[in-house]
Design an enzyme around this catalytic site. Structure first.
Site, PDB file in Angstrom:
ATOM      1  N   ASP A  81       1.002  -1.183  -0.358  1.00 16.65           N
ATOM      2  CA  ASP A  81       0.212   0.050   0.017  1.00 16.65           C
ATOM      3  C   ASP A  81       0.533   0.951  -0.061  1.00 16.65           C
ATOM      4  O   ASP A  81       0.558   2.927   0.434  1.00 16.65           O
ATOM      5  CB  ASP A  81      -0.804   0.238   1.416  1.00 16.65           C
ATOM      6  N   GLU A  82       2.146   1.048  -1.007  1.00 20.64           N
ATOM      7  CA  GLU A  82       2.947   2.223  -0.264  1.00 20.64           C
ATOM      8  C   GLU A  82       3.418   2.965  -2.252  1.00 20.64           C
ATOM      9  O   GLU A  82       3.485   2.067  -3.032  1.00 20.64           O
ATOM     10  CB  GLU A  82       4.302   1.652   0.108  1.00 20.64           C
TER      11      GLU A  82
END
Length: 219
Positions: free
Chosen positions: A115-116
């Site tokens: 999720d980066e």
């Protein structure tokens, strides 16, 4: 005689042109496939390696008016556990879309993993503050999903070459990552300074993040 030769000449030119046309089409298809292989299929963002190359090139060309942003989805595991993985995918896709919208056609967006994300945008210094405020608002909007809305929180850190006194991408990423961690769950974009650039890191990410202890890999 001249009239008789014309069809032969035309056929000869056509015969030569066909392989060239075929090669051009092949090259176009091959280029498209290579480009798609370097993109994350869910979000459309560049994969880490391609993002790094493109982002460093952009910084080198325009060091005075670029902003690097690192983005982490807040409580992403809880979102997956509560709403399901399809909802998590929708949230990730929304983050990629919003970063792409924010960075514009001259910017570059990458999914670093999980999720980066990272985004590099060309913004004149006098406009950077307002554009970062706009990004914070953009990222806080719920995500339309099925018949309702998904809550979305994203932690954001930003770095500019002027603020951290560096133009190499690993230093900019390290500073933005440290600033993002400092402002975790705040709903604001934290801007890095030189102190953030001095934080120990692995592959441009703050040391101690989950996964940064793995050789050759950063979370």
């Amino acid at each position: 005689m001249t009239t008789a030769l014309l069809p032969r000449k035309a056929l000869h030119i056509t015969a030569m042109a066909l392989p060239l046309a075929g090669w051009t089409l092949h090259s176009t298809v091959l280029h498209h496939r290579l480009t798609q292989a370097n993109r994350d299929p869910l979000t459309g963002a560049w994969r880490r390696t391609e993002f790094t190359v493109r982002a460093q090139r952009l910084v080198d060309r325009h060091p005075g008016d670029v902003v690097l942003v690192l983005a982490d989805a807040d409580r992403f595991k809880a979102l997956n556990d509560t709403y399901g993985h399809a909802a998590g995918d929708a949230a990730l896709a929304a983050i990629g879309t919003r970063l792409t919208e924010w960075s514009g056609p001259r910017g570059v967006v990458g999914r670093l993993g999980g999720d980066e994300f990272a985004a590099l945008a060309r913004i004149k210094p006098r406009h950077q503050g307002l554009r970062l405020e706009h990004l914070a608002r953009l990222m806080s909007r719920p995500v339309p999903y099925e018949d309702g809305l998904l809550p979305l929180g994203v932690s954001l850190g930003a770095a500019t070459p002027a603020a951290v006194a560096a133009t190499d991408l690993p230093t900019l990423m390290r500073a933005a990552d440290a600033a993002m961690y400092e402002g975790k769950h705040s709903g604001r974009v934290f801007l890095a300074d030189r102190s953030h650039a001095a934080v120990p890191s692995v592959n441009g990410r703050r040391a101690g993040r989950p996964g940064t202890n793995l050789k050759g890999r950063a979370a």
